[in-house]
Motif scaffolding. Sequence first.
Motif, mmCIF file in Angstrom:
data_model
loop_
_atom_site.group_PDB
_atom_site.id
_atom_site.type_symbol
_atom_site.label_atom_id
_atom_site.label_comp_id
_atom_site.label_asym_id
_atom_site.label_seq_id
_atom_site.Cartn_x
_atom_site.Cartn_y
_atom_site.Cartn_z
ATOM 1 N N LEU A 25 0.802 -1.230 0.000
ATOM 2 C CA LEU A 25 0.000 0.000 0.000
ATOM 3 C C LEU A 25 0.835 1.280 0.000
ATOM 4 C CD1 LEU A 25 -2.775 -1.049 2.557
ATOM 5 C CD2 LEU A 25 -2.861 -1.122 0.057
ATOM 6 N N ALA A 26 2.113 1.164 0.291
ATOM 7 C CA ALA A 26 2.965 2.347 0.478
ATOM 8 C C ALA A 26 3.065 3.240 -0.754
ATOM 9 C CB ALA A 26 4.358 1.919 0.929
ATOM 10 N N GLY A 27 2.962 2.698 -1.934
ATOM 11 C CA GLY A 27 3.085 3.519 -3.135
ATOM 12 C C GLY A 27 1.959 4.520 -3.309
ATOM 13 N N ALA A 28 0.766 4.145 -2.886
ATOM 14 C CA ALA A 28 -0.407 4.988 -3.108
ATOM 15 C C ALA A 28 -0.913 5.693 -1.846
ATOM 16 C CB ALA A 28 -1.541 4.139 -3.686
ATOM 17 N N HIS A 29 -0.379 5.304 -0.684
ATOM 18 C CA HIS A 29 -0.907 5.839 0.574
ATOM 19 C C HIS A 29 0.215 6.128 1.563
ATOM 20 C CE1 HIS A 29 -4.886 4.580 -0.781
ATOM 21 N NE2 HIS A 29 -4.342 3.420 -1.106
ATOM 22 N N ASP A 30 -0.084 6.996 2.526
ATOM 23 C CA ASP A 30 0.806 7.268 3.653
ATOM 24 C C ASP A 30 0.543 6.166 4.678
ATOM 25 O OD1 ASP A 30 2.283 8.298 5.748
ATOM 26 O OD2 ASP A 30 0.850 9.895 6.201
ATOM 27 N N VAL A 31 1.460 5.217 4.815
ATOM 28 C CA VAL A 31 1.232 4.020 5.631
ATOM 29 C C VAL A 31 2.115 4.038 6.883
ATOM 30 C CG1 VAL A 31 1.281 1.497 5.670
ATOM 31 C CG2 VAL A 31 0.655 2.694 3.563
ATOM 32 N N SER A 32 1.496 3.726 8.018
ATOM 33 C CA SER A 32 2.214 3.568 9.278
ATOM 34 C C SER A 32 1.857 2.209 9.861
ATOM 35 C CB SER A 32 1.822 4.659 10.282
ATOM 36 O OG SER A 32 2.096 5.937 9.775
ATOM 37 N N VAL A 33 2.845 1.548 10.468
ATOM 38 C CA VAL A 33 2.627 0.235 11.074
ATOM 39 C C VAL A 33 2.953 0.329 12.559
ATOM 40 C CG1 VAL A 33 3.300 -2.196 11.061
ATOM 41 C CG2 VAL A 33 3.264 -0.919 8.916
ATOM 42 N N TYR A 34 2.033 -0.185 13.391
ATOM 43 C CA TYR A 34 2.221 -0.148 14.838
ATOM 44 C C TYR A 34 1.901 -1.500 15.460
ATOM 45 C CZ TYR A 34 1.776 4.916 14.217
ATOM 46 O OH TYR A 34 1.926 6.221 13.805
ATOM 47 N N ASP A 35 2.701 -1.883 16.419
ATOM 48 C CA ASP A 35 2.350 -2.996 17.296
ATOM 49 C C ASP A 35 1.216 -2.476 18.180
ATOM 50 O OD1 ASP A 35 2.233 -4.832 19.494
ATOM 51 O OD2 ASP A 35 4.353 -5.338 19.168
ATOM 52 N N MET A 36 0.159 -3.253 18.338
ATOM 53 C CA MET A 36 -0.970 -2.800 19.163
ATOM 54 C C MET A 36 -0.553 -2.462 20.588
ATOM 55 S SD MET A 36 -4.298 -5.002 18.150
ATOM 56 C CE MET A 36 -4.519 -5.528 16.493
ATOM 57 N N THR A 37 0.524 -3.058 21.067
ATOM 58 C CA THR A 37 0.985 -2.736 22.424
ATOM 59 C C THR A 37 1.516 -1.314 22.509
ATOM 60 O OG1 THR A 37 3.207 -3.625 22.020
ATOM 61 C CG2 THR A 37 1.575 -5.142 22.968
ATOM 62 N N ASP A 38 1.855 -0.712 21.361
ATOM 63 C CA ASP A 38 2.416 0.637 21.327
ATOM 64 C C ASP A 38 1.449 1.676 20.768
ATOM 65 O OD1 ASP A 38 4.850 -0.429 22.227
ATOM 66 O OD2 ASP A 38 5.489 -0.857 20.171
ATOM 67 N N PHE A 39 0.190 1.298 20.576
ATOM 68 C CA PHE A 39 -0.784 2.213 19.964
ATOM 69 C C PHE A 39 -1.904 2.478 20.957
ATOM 70 C CE2 PHE A 39 -4.218 3.583 17.188
ATOM 71 C CZ PHE A 39 -3.555 4.391 16.270
ATOM 72 N N ASP A 40 -2.164 3.748 21.222
ATOM 73 C CA ASP A 40 -3.200 4.139 22.173
ATOM 74 C C ASP A 40 -4.557 4.218 21.477
ATOM 75 O OD1 ASP A 40 -4.952 5.814 23.903
ATOM 76 O OD2 ASP A 40 -3.109 6.032 25.073
ATOM 77 N N PHE A 70 -7.283 -3.942 23.096
ATOM 78 C CA PHE A 70 -8.717 -4.220 23.133
ATOM 79 C C PHE A 70 -9.303 -4.088 24.533
ATOM 80 C CE2 PHE A 70 -7.669 -5.980 18.963
ATOM 81 C CZ PHE A 70 -8.609 -5.286 18.213
ATOM 82 N N ASP A 71 -8.498 -4.307 25.571
ATOM 83 C CA ASP A 71 -8.950 -4.029 26.934
ATOM 84 C C ASP A 71 -9.218 -2.541 27.099
ATOM 85 O OD1 ASP A 71 -8.773 -6.716 27.592
ATOM 86 O OD2 ASP A 71 -6.885 -6.499 28.731
ATOM 87 N N ALA A 72 -8.325 -1.714 26.552
ATOM 88 C CA ALA A 72 -8.511 -0.258 26.617
ATOM 89 C C ALA A 72 -9.731 0.164 25.805
ATOM 90 C CB ALA A 72 -7.261 0.464 26.110
ATOM 91 N N LEU A 73 -9.945 -0.468 24.668
ATOM 92 C CA LEU A 73 -11.122 -0.165 23.847
ATOM 93 C C LEU A 73 -12.399 -0.470 24.639
ATOM 94 C CD1 LEU A 73 -11.798 0.680 20.828
ATOM 95 C CD2 LEU A 73 -12.202 -1.745 20.461
ATOM 96 N N ASP A 74 -12.418 -1.606 25.323
ATOM 97 C CA ASP A 74 -13.574 -1.975 26.139
ATOM 98 C C ASP A 74 -13.760 -1.023 27.327
ATOM 99 O OD1 ASP A 74 -14.117 -4.132 24.481
ATOM 100 O OD2 ASP A 74 -13.160 -5.606 25.804
ATOM 101 N N ALA A 75 -12.667 -0.600 27.935
ATOM 102 C CA ALA A 75 -12.739 0.254 29.125
ATOM 103 C C ALA A 75 -13.139 1.692 28.782
ATOM 104 C CB ALA A 75 -11.401 0.250 29.851
ATOM 105 N N ARG A 76 -12.628 2.215 27.701
ATOM 106 C CA ARG A 76 -12.874 3.623 27.344
ATOM 107 C C ARG A 76 -14.121 3.815 26.496
ATOM 108 N NH1 ARG A 76 -6.700 5.078 25.699
ATOM 109 N NH2 ARG A 76 -5.761 4.251 27.597
ATOM 110 N N THR A 77 -14.574 2.767 25.848
ATOM 111 C CA THR A 77 -15.764 2.775 24.987
ATOM 112 C C THR A 77 -15.862 4.002 24.068
ATOM 113 O OG1 THR A 77 -17.229 3.758 26.655
ATOM 114 C CG2 THR A 77 -17.079 1.335 26.610
ATOM 115 N N PRO A 78 -14.828 4.235 23.243
ATOM 116 C CA PRO A 78 -14.894 5.392 22.342
ATOM 117 C C PRO A 78 -15.956 5.196 21.269
ATOM 118 C CG PRO A 78 -13.070 3.987 21.728
ATOM 119 C CD PRO A 78 -13.633 3.425 23.008
ATOM 120 N N ASP A 79 -16.499 6.318 20.790
ATOM 121 C CA ASP A 79 -17.434 6.271 19.668
ATOM 122 C C ASP A 79 -16.594 6.253 18.390
ATOM 123 O OD1 ASP A 79 -19.362 6.545 17.731
ATOM 124 O OD2 ASP A 79 -20.050 8.528 18.404
ATOM 125 N N LEU A 80 -16.613 5.144 17.682
ATOM 126 C CA LEU A 80 -15.819 5.002 16.457
ATOM 127 C C LEU A 80 -16.671 5.119 15.200
ATOM 128 C CD1 LEU A 80 -13.403 2.110 17.531
ATOM 129 C CD2 LEU A 80 -13.038 4.591 17.647
#
Length: 151
Positions: A25-40, A70-80
């Motif tokens: 996807l890098a050729g057509a888009h600005d792509v970033s890769v994150y380990d879920m442990t490092d993504f808020d 996913f624990d944080a997603l469940d705890a914070r319940t953001p509107d996505l």
Amino acid sequence: MRVVILFGSEMGTSETAAECVADELAGAHDVSVYDMTDFDVDDLDVADFHIVVCSTYGDGDLPTGAEPFFDALDARTPDLTGLRFAVFGLGDSVYGDTFNRGGEIAAEKLTARGAIQVGEHARHDASTEVRVRDMAREWARALPVPEFASA
């Protein structure tokens, strides 16, 4: 469009798949890769397209690397509402009913918060001759990345 790839892995195979998707996807888009442990969870942005690459661990569970996210997603319940995402799941069909359950759990948790899954939900099977790298690249080429995210 910015593409954010989040991977959750136990043994590193999901990270490999995520890097292959990013390469495609890098050729057509600005792509970033994150380990879920490092993504808020608070950094999920409806203006970005998210790709979740997630393995399955144990008896159909999320991998250890994805649990905090996913624990944080469940705890914070953001509107996505308005967030668009795709899933590339990894598993082994010898586990029967729990095959690829990690990716399915990830999709369920995101859609429960209002996000919308797009494209084919990929399910790599470690019991086949298909290499995860090859499947990830092929899947990424066919992925309908939205031109823009709508709220």
